[in-house]
Design a protein around this motif. Structure first.
Motif, PDB file in Angstrom:
ATOM      1  N   TYR A 157       0.841  -1.203   0.000  1.00 14.88           N
ATOM      2  CA  TYR A 157       0.000   0.000   0.000  1.00 14.88           C
ATOM      3  C   TYR A 157       0.875   1.251   0.000  1.00 14.88           C
ATOM      4  N   ARG A 158       1.874   1.279   0.873  1.00 15.13           N
ATOM      5  CA  ARG A 158       2.767   2.433   0.939  1.00 15.13           C
ATOM      6  C   ARG A 158       3.554   2.588  -0.358  1.00 15.13           C
ATOM      7  N   GLN A 159       3.999   1.464  -0.917  1.00 12.80           N
ATOM      8  CA  GLN A 159       4.743   1.515  -2.176  1.00 12.80           C
ATOM      9  C   GLN A 159       3.888   2.090  -3.306  1.00 12.80           C
ATOM     10  N   GLY A 174       3.094 -12.681  -3.322  1.00 12.00           N
ATOM     11  CA  GLY A 174       2.253 -12.943  -4.496  1.00 12.00           C
ATOM     12  C   GLY A 174       1.654 -11.682  -5.095  1.00 12.00           C
ATOM     13  N   ASP A 175       1.313 -11.767  -6.374  1.00 15.58           N
ATOM     14  CA  ASP A 175       0.698 -10.641  -7.072  1.00 15.58           C
ATOM     15  C   ASP A 175      -0.619 -10.232  -6.429  1.00 15.58           C
ATOM     16  N   TYR A 176      -1.302 -11.195  -5.803  1.00 14.32           N
ATOM     17  CA  TYR A 176      -2.599 -10.883  -5.214  1.00 14.32           C
ATOM     18  C   TYR A 176      -2.465  -9.894  -4.056  1.00 14.32           C
ATOM     19  N   ILE A 177      -1.293  -9.839  -3.407  1.00 18.21           N
ATOM     20  CA  ILE A 177      -1.064  -8.877  -2.329  1.00 18.21           C
ATOM     21  C   ILE A 177      -1.027  -7.457  -2.913  1.00 18.21           C
ATOM     22  N   LEU A 178      -0.357  -7.315  -4.047  1.00 18.13           N
ATOM     23  CA  LEU A 178      -0.309  -6.016  -4.716  1.00 18.13           C
ATOM     24  C   LEU A 178      -1.700  -5.599  -5.176  1.00 18.13           C
ATOM     25  N   ASP A 179      -2.454  -6.543  -5.738  1.00 21.44           N
ATOM     26  CA  ASP A 179      -3.822  -6.247  -6.178  1.00 21.44           C
ATOM     27  C   ASP A 179      -4.688  -5.797  -5.007  1.00 21.44           C
ATOM     28  N   ALA A 185      -6.063   1.048  -1.591  1.00 15.27           N
ATOM     29  CA  ALA A 185      -5.614   2.411  -1.872  1.00 15.27           C
ATOM     30  C   ALA A 185      -6.670   3.171  -2.666  1.00 15.27           C
ATOM     31  N   GLY A 186      -7.285   2.499  -3.640  1.00  8.33           N
ATOM     32  CA  GLY A 186      -8.319   3.143  -4.435  1.00  8.33           C
ATOM     33  C   GLY A 186      -9.548   3.490  -3.620  1.00  8.33           C
ATOM     34  N   ALA A 187      -9.878   2.631  -2.650  1.00 12.54           N
ATOM     35  CA  ALA A 187     -11.095   2.834  -1.850  1.00 12.54           C
ATOM     36  C   ALA A 187     -10.877   3.777  -0.665  1.00 12.54           C
ATOM     37  N   GLU A 188      -9.678   3.726  -0.075  1.00  9.39           N
ATOM     38  CA  GLU A 188      -9.429   4.439   1.179  1.00  9.39           C
ATOM     39  C   GLU A 188      -8.523   5.666   1.024  1.00  9.39           C
ATOM     40  N   GLY A 189      -7.878   5.787  -0.140  1.00  9.45           N
ATOM     41  CA  GLY A 189      -6.983   6.929  -0.330  1.00  9.45           C
ATOM     42  C   GLY A 189      -5.715   6.820   0.502  1.00  9.45           C
ATOM     43  N   MET A 212     -10.180 -10.590   1.847  1.00  9.29           N
ATOM     44  CA  MET A 212      -9.683 -11.911   1.486  1.00  9.29           C
ATOM     45  C   MET A 212     -10.713 -12.991   1.814  1.00  9.29           C
ATOM     46  N   VAL A 213     -11.372 -12.883   2.958  1.00 11.31           N
ATOM     47  CA  VAL A 213     -12.429 -13.841   3.296  1.00 11.31           C
ATOM     48  C   VAL A 213     -13.565 -13.739   2.282  1.00 11.31           C
TER      49      VAL A 213
END
Length: 528
Positions: A157-159, A174-179, A185-189, A212-213
């Motif tokens: 998120y910070r990156q 994993g890529d899913y962590i970046l996603d 980030a898009g939802a919370e700014g 994730m759940v």
């Protein structure tokens, strides 16, 4: 007297049922087993369902069902309708089936999917057998792995905002962590950027876990896997049940403090070694949580029996879990742990080792998108979970009799097509006379149909729902054989009565197909 065991012989020429009782009595009675078989046959009373009884060397008794009884079962199936196959073995007893229970640190992959299908089908079978079933997912939302997951998402998120944030050494790459981080980030700014570390981890952790759940729930629903309850591991600590469980074990003398840790003395209960429940840091182990969780299942919520379905990497944990349950004063026979072995994906002769999309593991979502829900469920159910299996992606997509899923569903579609045609021609088959069903293919189909209640009873006892896959294949073979050998709707007026009888048979076969596919969690298509 030994138990009288009556079984279905492997060779149908030997009858519908057989017993080896004469062989088992031979030593005690000092009578030749074949002579003993003949004597028992002579003394067996007549039955409304059993026609021929015969002695067979070296000491078997074979039983054949009466044609008249088989014919009557067509009406029995029609009367039972969607409840055909149900039995009352469970008598309303409460049973929990806990399965999948993947840590919410990533998506469900192919290995987990096998246990998901097994648990889902087993729960359906147990309900059909008269048990009160709860399907439960244990959300491991406490402990060091979740902490590493939260820190990984926070770093990504910070990156995403250009900050220099390093991933934790035990983080998830994993890529899913970046996603997931980009979604947050898009939802919370930028609001988590200004927070201190602990607060940011706590808040972004809650969002990550919920998302994730939700993703896991959504992926599982793609293949028809649903749960009655999603149980949070954290509630074991907030409710005090964790402390209550340790207090009970301590009172019974099963806990000891040594080597700066708290140990469960499982060797007192037959395990090979003792196990740590609280580390020197004061952090509970996963085993400690599992003990408290089973305290909740049996003592807190009062389940009569529990079935856990674990992955192959947990096989070594079975003895200590059984010991822990016994340490809580619960009969360990009330807990059954099934292990779902590894799955190898193949595309023809080529082994598929990773996702084409990400280069990582193949997820349930990718598998379901490629082959469909029904193929997922049938293929995973077609083998006993204790054996490793190969899943052929190309075979699962074939529209031919080579593909067992297509073969079974096509039999049902063919079945439905016959009834649709009869309806279009306004044929009322409710007056059909089932005593006209005398062709060997008709009787063979009925013989197979009537096995379903017996099979449900057996599967509920052995917890082996994979027999359903084999049953539906054999049922499809019997139906295809009947279709090829017996014209159902005839234009010849002289065959009108036979047409009505055969339509009754087709209707009852459809009921059995639907019920079997329903228990397997598969669709019963009307056309293909």
């Amino acid at each position: 007297m030994p138990d009288i065991q009556v079984e279905r012989p492997g060779n149908p020429e030997h009858g519908d049922f057989a017993t080896n009782l004469p062989l088992r009595l031979a030593r005690a009675t000092r009578i030749n087993p074949f002579e003993l078989a003949q004597a028992l046959v002579a003394r067996t009373p007549e039955s409304t369902s059993i026609g021929q009884i015969e002695a067979a060397p070296p000491g078997f008794i074979n039983f054949r069902l009466k044609d008249t009884w088989l014919q009557e079962q067509v009406e029995e199936v029609r009367r039972a309708g969607s409840t055909f196959g149900s039995v009352d073995t469970g008598a309303g007893r409460k049973v929990m089936v806990e399965f999948v229970s993947v840590n919410p640190t990533g998506p469900v992959h192919v290995g987990h999917t096998r246990g998901a299908v097994l648990g889902s089908a087993l729960a359906n079978v147990l309900e059909a057998a008269g048990y009160q079933v709860t399907r439960e997912y244990y959300v491991n939302d406490a402990g060091s792995q979740m902490e590493a997951f939260y820190r990984s998402v926070l770093a990504r998120y910070r990156q995403s905002f250009g900050q220099d944030a390093s991933m934790p050494s035990n983080g998830y790459m994993g890529d899913y962590i970046l996603d997931l981080a980009m979604e947050i980030a898009g939802a919370e700014g930028e609001r988590f950027l200004s927070q201190d570390e602990d607060q940011a981890i706590r808040e972004i952790g809650d969002l990550s876990r919920e998302r994730m759940v939700g993703l896991i729930r959504e992926d599982l629903s793609r293949i028809g896997v649903e749960f009655d309850n999603w149980f949070s591991e954290r509630t074991l600590y907030t409710s005090g049940e964790y402390n209550e469980t340790l207090d009970q074990l301590r009172e019974q003398g099963y806990l000891s403090q040594r080597e700066d840790a708290l140990w469960f003395n499982s060797t007192m209960l037959g395990d090979e070694k003792d196990n740590v429940v609280v580390r020197s840091s004061g952090e509970p182990t996963y085993f400690a949580s599992d003990i408290a969780y089973h305290h909740n299942k049996f003592i807190g919520r009062g389940y009569d029996s529990v079935v856990d379905i674990w992955g192959a990497d947990h096989q070594g944990h079975v003895p200590r879990m059984k010991a822990a349950v016994e340490g809580l004063g619960i009969d360990p026979e009330r807990l059954t742990i099934l292990i779902a072995q590894m799955v190898t994906l193949k595309r023809g002769s080529e082994v598929v080792r990773a996702s084409k999309r990400t280069g990582e593991f193949v997820t349930l979502r990718e598998l379901a998108e490629e082959v469909g829900s029904d193929a997922c469920r049938f293929f995973f159910l077609s083998r006993t979970p204790s054996t490793q299996m190969e899943f052929d992606l190309e075979l699962a997509k074939q529209e031919s009799s080579e593909n067992p899923v297509y073969y079974v569903q096509y039999a049902h579609a063919r079945n439905a097509g016959i009834l649709t045609l009869a309806g279009e021609r306004n044929i009322d088959w409710s007056y059909g006379d089932v005593t006209l069903l005398t062709h060997p293919s008709e009787l063979a189909l009925i013989r197979h149909m009537v096995r379903l209640p017996e099979l449900v009873q057996q599967m509920a006892k052995t917890l082996e729902p994979h027999h359903l896959a084999h049953f539906t294949m054999e049922l499809a073979t019997a139906f295809h054989g009947f279709y090829e050998n017996c014209r159902v709707i005839s234009a010849n007026p002289e065959d009108a009565d036979v047409t009505l009888a055969r339509l009754k048979l087709v209707e009852s076969a459809q009921i059995v197909f639907r019920r079997s596919l329903e228990m397997m969690g598969m669709h019963a298509p009307e056309r293909m």
